[in-house]
Design a protein around this motif. Structure first.
Motif, PDB file in Angstrom:
ATOM      1  N   VAL A  53       0.865  -1.175   0.000  1.00 58.69           N
ATOM      2  CA  VAL A  53       0.000   0.000   0.000  1.00 58.69           C
ATOM      3  C   VAL A  53       0.902   1.225   0.000  1.00 58.69           C
ATOM      4  CG1 VAL A  53      -1.685   1.266   1.381  1.00 58.69           C
ATOM      5  CG2 VAL A  53      -1.858  -1.216   1.190  1.00 58.69           C
ATOM      6  N   ASP A  54       0.566   2.216  -0.835  1.00 60.85           N
ATOM      7  CA  ASP A  54       1.425   3.377  -1.013  1.00 60.85           C
ATOM      8  C   ASP A  54       0.623   4.667  -0.831  1.00 60.85           C
ATOM      9  OD1 ASP A  54       3.382   5.189  -1.782  1.00 60.85           O
ATOM     10  OD2 ASP A  54       3.478   4.486  -3.861  1.00 60.85           O
ATOM     11  N   VAL A  55       1.039   5.486   0.110  1.00 62.26           N
ATOM     12  CA  VAL A  55       0.365   6.761   0.354  1.00 62.26           C
ATOM     13  C   VAL A  55       0.432   7.648  -0.887  1.00 62.26           C
ATOM     14  CG1 VAL A  55       0.346   8.848   1.781  1.00 62.26           C
ATOM     15  CG2 VAL A  55       0.787   6.622   2.841  1.00 62.26           C
ATOM     16  N   ALA A  56       1.558   7.628  -1.595  1.00 67.67           N
ATOM     17  CA  ALA A  56       1.701   8.455  -2.796  1.00 67.67           C
ATOM     18  C   ALA A  56       0.694   8.060  -3.875  1.00 67.67           C
ATOM     19  CB  ALA A  56       3.125   8.360  -3.339  1.00 67.67           C
ATOM     20  N   GLU A  57       0.363   6.776  -3.966  1.00 66.20           N
ATOM     21  CA  GLU A  57      -0.656   6.325  -4.923  1.00 66.20           C
ATOM     22  C   GLU A  57      -2.004   6.981  -4.605  1.00 66.20           C
ATOM     23  OE1 GLU A  57      -3.043   2.266  -6.267  1.00 66.20           O
ATOM     24  OE2 GLU A  57      -1.681   2.195  -4.546  1.00 66.20           O
ATOM     25  N   CYS A  58      -2.348   7.007  -3.325  1.00 64.88           N
ATOM     26  CA  CYS A  58      -3.610   7.638  -2.921  1.00 64.88           C
ATOM     27  C   CYS A  58      -3.582   9.137  -3.199  1.00 64.88           C
ATOM     28  CB  CYS A  58      -3.890   7.368  -1.436  1.00 64.88           C
ATOM     29  SG  CYS A  58      -4.368   5.667  -1.097  1.00 64.88           S
ATOM     30  N   ALA A  59      -2.468   9.780  -2.906  1.00 63.63           N
ATOM     31  CA  ALA A  59      -2.352  11.224  -3.153  1.00 63.63           C
ATOM     32  C   ALA A  59      -2.506  11.537  -4.641  1.00 63.63           C
ATOM     33  CB  ALA A  59      -1.018  11.749  -2.627  1.00 63.63           C
ATOM     34  N   ALA A  60      -1.867  10.755  -5.482  1.00 61.42           N
ATOM     35  CA  ALA A  60      -1.971  10.984  -6.930  1.00 61.42           C
ATOM     36  C   ALA A  60      -3.401  10.750  -7.417  1.00 61.42           C
ATOM     37  CB  ALA A  60      -1.003  10.076  -7.670  1.00 61.42           C
ATOM     38  N   ALA A  61      -4.081   9.791  -6.827  1.00 64.76           N
ATOM     39  CA  ALA A  61      -5.445   9.456  -7.256  1.00 64.76           C
ATOM     40  C   ALA A  61      -6.441  10.573  -6.982  1.00 64.76           C
ATOM     41  CB  ALA A  61      -5.903   8.162  -6.579  1.00 64.76           C
ATOM     42  N   VAL A  62      -6.204  11.380  -5.949  1.00 69.07           N
ATOM     43  CA  VAL A  62      -7.173  12.421  -5.582  1.00 69.07           C
ATOM     44  C   VAL A  62      -6.878  13.786  -6.196  1.00 69.07           C
ATOM     45  CG1 VAL A  62      -7.781  11.268  -3.418  1.00 69.07           C
ATOM     46  CG2 VAL A  62      -6.049  13.092  -3.390  1.00 69.07           C
ATOM     47  N   GLU A  63      -5.865  13.873  -7.042  1.00 71.86           N
ATOM     48  CA  GLU A  63      -5.536  15.163  -7.657  1.00 71.86           C
ATOM     49  C   GLU A  63      -6.759  15.721  -8.379  1.00 71.86           C
ATOM     50  OE1 GLU A  63      -2.121  14.671 -10.160  1.00 71.86           O
ATOM     51  OE2 GLU A  63      -0.784  14.385  -8.457  1.00 71.86           O
ATOM     52  N   ASP A  64      -6.975  17.023  -8.202  1.00 74.64           N
ATOM     53  CA  ASP A  64      -8.132  17.686  -8.798  1.00 74.64           C
ATOM     54  C   ASP A  64      -7.797  19.163  -8.935  1.00 74.64           C
ATOM     55  OD1 ASP A  64     -10.802  19.139  -8.781  1.00 74.64           O
ATOM     56  OD2 ASP A  64     -11.495  17.064  -8.766  1.00 74.64           O
ATOM     57  N   ASP A  65      -8.088  19.755 -10.080  1.00 74.34           N
ATOM     58  CA  ASP A  65      -7.772  21.165 -10.306  1.00 74.34           C
ATOM     59  C   ASP A  65      -8.493  22.108  -9.344  1.00 74.34           C
ATOM     60  OD1 ASP A  65      -6.057  20.483 -12.342  1.00 74.34           O
ATOM     61  OD2 ASP A  65      -7.446  21.004 -13.962  1.00 74.34           O
ATOM     62  N   ALA A  66      -9.628  21.678  -8.793  1.00 69.26           N
ATOM     63  CA  ALA A  66     -10.378  22.529  -7.869  1.00 69.26           C
ATOM     64  C   ALA A  66      -9.848  22.445  -6.443  1.00 69.26           C
ATOM     65  CB  ALA A  66     -11.854  22.131  -7.878  1.00 69.26           C
ATOM     66  N   ALA A  67      -8.955  21.505  -6.195  1.00 69.47           N
ATOM     67  CA  ALA A  67      -8.478  21.259  -4.834  1.00 69.47           C
ATOM     68  C   ALA A  67      -7.289  22.150  -4.488  1.00 69.47           C
ATOM     69  CB  ALA A  67      -8.087  19.800  -4.665  1.00 69.47           C
ATOM     70  N   GLY A  68      -7.409  22.845  -3.372  1.00 69.86           N
ATOM     71  CA  GLY A  68      -6.311  23.641  -2.846  1.00 69.86           C
ATOM     72  C   GLY A  68      -5.573  22.913  -1.741  1.00 69.86           C
ATOM     73  N   ALA A  69      -6.075  21.724  -1.376  1.00 74.07           N
ATOM     74  CA  ALA A  69      -5.448  20.946  -0.311  1.00 74.07           C
ATOM     75  C   ALA A  69      -5.572  19.458  -0.611  1.00 74.07           C
ATOM     76  CB  ALA A  69      -6.110  21.242   1.026  1.00 74.07           C
TER      77      ALA A  69
END
Length: 154
Positions: A28-44
């Motif tokens: 399990v990789d935290v970076a995989e989860c972070a990359a999966a949630v990328e969104d242009d509307a997200a500031g965090a």
């Protein structure tokens, strides 16, 4: 905590997407989860990595094993959907591992994206707590003398 004003800075409503929610037998990789949630509307983007530590309740731990019920994948998906519905987030990702893990291995990875940090932090905290509370996964901790104990949830 003071009540926050309604956010009128967004161009679109929060997407509230669940982009990844699973229980898996491999790493399990935290970076995989972070990359999966990328969104242009997200500031965090807030991430969490639950890592196997070398101790519990004053005892040394050498490894742990997680065993999941056959419904565990469905439960983690439902938890992610519940959190996405209750918080103004853009995307949610969460993965819990099963099998034998060594000290330092990631057992639970999660990430949430939202327009603002407060929403992302709150949703991530709720996501982790609900997975820990609801997921039908049992944990076997192994101690240096070879003895072990089971606990009823992750």
């Amino acid at each position: 905590m003071s009540e926050r004003p309604v956010d009128d800075s967004r161009l679109t409503a929060p997407a509230r997407r669940v982009v990844l929610a699973e229980v898996r037998g491999g790493p399990v990789d935290v970076a995989e989860c972070a990359a999966a949630v990328e969104d242009d509307a997200a500031g965090a983007v807030v991430t969490f990595g639950g890592v196997v530590r070398n101790h519990d309740a004053g005892r040394a731990v050498t490894e742990i094993e997680y065993v999941g019920h056959p419904t565990a994948g469905d439960v983690v998906a439902q938890v992610a959907a519940d959190v996405a519905a209750r918080f103004p987030v853009d995307a949610v990702a969460v993965v819990h591992r099963t099998g034998t893990l060594a000290v330092g291995d990631v057992a639970l990875a999660a990430a949430v994206s939202a327009a603002h940090r407060a929403e992302a932090f709150a949703a991530t905290a709720e996501l982790v707590e609900e997975v820990k509370r609801r997921l039908p996964v049992w944990k076997r901790q192994v101690f240096p003398d070879g003895s072990h104990e089971w606990t009823g949830s992750a």
